[in-house]
Every structure is written in structure tokens, then in C-alpha cells.
Design a protein around this motif. Sequence first.
Motif, PDB file in Angstrom:
ATOM      1  N   UNK A 178     -37.357  22.673   4.100  1.00 23.62           N
ATOM      2  CA  UNK A 178     -36.620  21.422   4.499  1.00 23.62           C
ATOM      3  C   UNK A 178     -35.177  21.587   5.191  1.00 23.62           C
ATOM      4  N   UNK A 179     -34.519  22.943   4.742  1.00 26.41           N
ATOM      5  CA  UNK A 179     -33.278  23.218   5.306  1.00 26.41           C
ATOM      6  C   UNK A 179     -33.766  23.744   6.841  1.00 26.41           C
ATOM      7  N   UNK A 180     -35.112  24.323   7.195  1.00 24.22           N
ATOM      8  CA  UNK A 180     -35.203  24.903   8.336  1.00 24.22           C
ATOM      9  C   UNK A 180     -35.451  23.824   9.482  1.00 24.22           C
ATOM     10  N   UNK A 181     -35.889  22.748   8.844  1.00 24.12           N
ATOM     11  CA  UNK A 181     -36.104  21.323   9.616  1.00 24.12           C
ATOM     12  C   UNK A 181     -34.848  21.167   9.992  1.00 24.12           C
ATOM     13  N   UNK A 182     -33.749  21.043   9.391  1.00 22.90           N
ATOM     14  CA  UNK A 182     -32.494  20.956  10.122  1.00 22.90           C
ATOM     15  C   UNK A 182     -31.940  21.758  11.030  1.00 22.90           C
ATOM     16  N   UNK A 183     -32.020  22.929  10.964  1.00 24.79           N
ATOM     17  CA  UNK A 183     -32.060  24.082  11.985  1.00 24.79           C
ATOM     18  C   UNK A 183     -32.725  23.530  13.181  1.00 24.79           C
ATOM     19  N   UNK A 184     -34.017  23.480  13.140  1.00 19.37           N
ATOM     20  CA  UNK A 184     -34.834  22.849  14.289  1.00 19.37           C
ATOM     21  C   UNK A 184     -34.333  21.751  14.983  1.00 19.37           C
ATOM     22  N   UNK A 185     -33.824  20.829  14.157  1.00 19.98           N
ATOM     23  CA  UNK A 185     -33.300  19.609  14.790  1.00 19.98           C
ATOM     24  C   UNK A 185     -32.024  19.920  15.689  1.00 19.98           C
ATOM     25  N   UNK A 186     -31.138  20.813  14.984  1.00 22.81           N
ATOM     26  CA  UNK A 186     -29.932  20.970  15.540  1.00 22.81           C
ATOM     27  C   UNK A 186     -30.264  21.887  16.808  1.00 22.81           C
ATOM     28  N   UNK A 187     -31.056  22.769  17.037  1.00 29.83           N
ATOM     29  CA  UNK A 187     -31.334  23.395  18.023  1.00 29.83           C
ATOM     30  C   UNK A 187     -32.040  22.465  19.147  1.00 29.83           C
ATOM     31  N   UNK A 188     -32.733  21.568  18.743  1.00 32.40           N
ATOM     32  CA  UNK A 188     -33.252  20.447  19.614  1.00 32.40           C
ATOM     33  C   UNK A 188     -32.019  19.901  20.441  1.00 32.40           C
ATOM     34  N   UNK A 189     -31.179  19.585  19.650  1.00 36.29           N
ATOM     35  CA  UNK A 189     -29.931  18.761  20.183  1.00 36.29           C
ATOM     36  C   UNK A 189     -29.005  19.795  21.107  1.00 36.29           C
ATOM     37  N   UNK A 190     -28.909  21.118  20.623  1.00 37.51           N
ATOM     38  CA  UNK A 190     -28.433  22.017  21.502  1.00 37.51           C
ATOM     39  C   UNK A 190     -29.221  22.307  22.889  1.00 37.51           C
ATOM     40  N   UNK A 191     -30.430  22.264  22.844  1.00 32.33           N
ATOM     41  CA  UNK A 191     -31.298  22.265  23.910  1.00 32.33           C
ATOM     42  C   UNK A 191     -31.096  21.215  25.119  1.00 32.33           C
ATOM     43  N   UNK A 192     -31.023  19.771  24.613  1.00 29.55           N
ATOM     44  CA  UNK A 192     -30.973  18.964  25.471  1.00 29.55           C
ATOM     45  C   UNK A 192     -29.457  19.147  25.992  1.00 29.55           C
ATOM     46  N   UNK A 193     -28.455  19.365  25.428  1.00 29.26           N
ATOM     47  CA  UNK A 193     -27.055  19.758  25.725  1.00 29.26           C
ATOM     48  C   UNK A 193     -27.186  20.740  26.928  1.00 29.26           C
ATOM     49  N   UNK A 194     -27.793  21.878  26.700  1.00 33.31           N
ATOM     50  CA  UNK A 194     -27.881  23.006  27.470  1.00 33.31           C
ATOM     51  C   UNK A 194     -28.527  22.626  28.751  1.00 33.31           C
ATOM     52  N   UNK A 195     -29.402  21.732  28.783  1.00 35.52           N
ATOM     53  CA  UNK A 195     -30.068  21.299  30.060  1.00 35.52           C
ATOM     54  C   UNK A 195     -29.204  20.297  30.774  1.00 35.52           C
ATOM     55  N   UNK A 196     -28.630  19.517  29.990  1.00 35.44           N
ATOM     56  CA  UNK A 196     -27.751  18.612  30.616  1.00 35.44           C
ATOM     57  C   UNK A 196     -26.460  19.145  31.260  1.00 35.44           C
ATOM     58  N   UNK A 197     -25.741  20.001  30.348  1.00 31.68           N
ATOM     59  CA  UNK A 197     -24.219  20.372  30.809  1.00 31.68           C
ATOM     60  C   UNK A 197     -24.318  21.910  31.333  1.00 31.68           C
ATOM     61  N   UNK A 198     -25.279  22.657  30.631  1.00 31.02           N
ATOM     62  CA  UNK A 198     -25.498  23.985  31.257  1.00 31.02           C
ATOM     63  C   UNK A 198     -26.325  24.060  32.572  1.00 31.02           C
ATOM     64  N   UNK A 199     -27.315  23.115  32.581  1.00 32.36           N
ATOM     65  CA  UNK A 199     -28.225  23.030  33.660  1.00 32.36           C
ATOM     66  C   UNK A 199     -29.401  24.121  33.558  1.00 32.36           C
ATOM     67  N   UNK A 200     -29.636  24.413  32.104  1.00 32.07           N
ATOM     68  CA  UNK A 200     -30.379  25.314  32.061  1.00 32.07           C
ATOM     69  C   UNK A 200     -31.915  24.570  32.052  1.00 32.07           C
ATOM     70  N   UNK A 201     -32.878  25.403  32.352  1.00 32.58           N
ATOM     71  CA  UNK A 201     -34.223  24.757  32.070  1.00 32.58           C
ATOM     72  C   UNK A 201     -34.897  25.249  30.843  1.00 32.58           C
ATOM     73  N   UNK A 202     -35.942  24.712  30.602  1.00 38.05           N
ATOM     74  CA  UNK A 202     -36.483  25.211  29.149  1.00 38.05           C
ATOM     75  C   UNK A 202     -37.001  26.630  29.109  1.00 38.05           C
TER      76      UNK A 202
END
Length: 301
Positions: free
Chosen positions: A66-90
Motif C-alpha cells: 500500500x505504501x508502494x502505491x503512494x511512491x508510484x503515484x508520487x513518481x507519476x506526478x514528478x514525471x508529469x512535472x519533468x515532462x512539462x517543466x524539464x522538457x524530458x520525454x518519457x
Amino acid sequence: MASFSFGSRAALSFNLAPKVWLRQLALTSLHLAAFYIGVLILAAPGVLLVEKLAPADLQLVTRVGLQSISVVLSFAVITMFLRWRGRWSLADIGWSATPNSARGFGAGTAIGAFMAVAAIALGVIGGAGRLTLDGAGFGSYLAAFLPLAGILLFAALAEEVLFRGYPLLKLSKLIGKSGASIMMAVGFAAVHLANPSVSAIGLVNIALASLVLSAIFFTRGGLAAAWGLHLGWNAGLAAFDAPVSGLRFDLPMLDYHWGTPVWLSGAGFGPEGGAAASIVLVASLALIVRRLRTTSQVQLA
């Protein structure tokens, strides 16, 4: 399996002037600190909520899942931020194209499961472990194993996004893939220091497993391949009722018993704590690295 090219952001920064390299080191350290602090801040509410609301008798592995799900969701948010602000692709974050990811995940899962079976088989053949039936039916076994596999699915992804993906690529740009893989292996072993029944051999094997995961990460399958191998290894051990990094699951029908010598069986830490797993991990690492060196577009540095 051929390697996946992660784009120009994964290029090495060797041969730079010392001042430029030091500046790159400072920036890399800052970015990685921001990444891990971001994961901590975003995942903390979910992790604490599980601790607060979970029943006292909830199994440790379920709590971790259950705690791992929280980590995965936080990574999803950071991924979206990196794609938007850092212009990183997947691809820059470690996800390859969808077909490659799907094939990589499938192949990684199969490889990880085969490695787990090989480690258990070596222990049994060496007399340091045995398997028995406890009389429960196969239906009971599946009813217990399938939810466990779902938990392990998220747990494996959580650890992979923290030790492969963005952090590994960021470090590999600075010090090369081998150097970055070694650094991540040290960190990966360190987070397992508090696991039940941990041993020196167990920590060495955890570091070796991290190197294997990093090596397959640099194949065409990328993060999905590492996720699959991690899942296959953990689920493969759990399927035989063997402890995984010290965690017991007590599945019905099949019982795993470790014996002596402990250096071979791993005792309460599971096969990962024994020399049987060491042999499998070293052989797997050698095969994957050899494959990378002979067929990859970007070899391990």
C-alpha cells in the motif's frame, strides 16, 4: 535484447574541463536531491495514512504494498512535472516506446522468474533447502498468491522508479552507466539494512541484484524491463513460499524450508541471503552485460 537509446540527455560528460564537470556534479546532485525530496513529500501523506489507518494485524507485505502505491503515484506526478517543466520525454525518464516496454516487461518478468527458480533449485540440490506440501488445495494457493503478486507488482515498480529511471539516467550522464549502476547498487543495498534476518551475503546479493536490474534497464526494454525482472524475481521466490529479502508470506499448499549451511540457503533472509543466489545473480549479470556489449547501441561504460 538490444539496448534502448535514451537520447542526448544520457550522453556521458567525461572529457569535460574540471570546472565544467564540477558544475555538472553540483547540478546533478541538486536535481537528484530535488527528485528524492519531491518523492518523499508527495508520498508521505499516503505512507502515513496507511500507518495510521491500517489494522494492527495487517501483514507487513500488505502494508509495504500500500505504501508502494503512494511512491508510484508520487513518481507519476514528478514525471508529469519533468515532462512539462524539464522538457524530458518519457524516454529520457527511462520508459521506452510502448511495444518495447511491453516486450521488455514480459521478457524481464520471465527472466526474473527463471532466476528465482534457479536460485531455489541450486539451494535444494545443494541440500540447503527443501520443498514440502502441506495438504492445502491449489485453489487456496492461487487465492493467496494472486493478491500477493499484485502487491509485489507495485512494490517492484516503486523500488525501480527510485533506483533506476530518472536517477540512474541522471547519474549515468555524469559518471557513465557502470559508475551510476554501482552507486545505485550501494543505495539499494543500504535501504535493505533494516530488513528481517539481513546478513552480509544478503546485502551483497541485493547489490548484485541492483546491478542486474540496472543492466537490463539499459536494454531496449528500459524501465519496464527492470520492473518486470524485479517482479519476476520477487514473485518467483514467493511462489515457492521462500522469504523475499527477509519477508515471509506463508502461502498454503507449498512450504519452503531452509537448511544448512546457512551461507548457501540464506536462512530467514531467503535465497537472496545465500551463495546459491550469488551464483545466479553473477551469471545473469555477466550474460546481460555481454549482450549489451555485443549488440547495444550504447554499451555499459
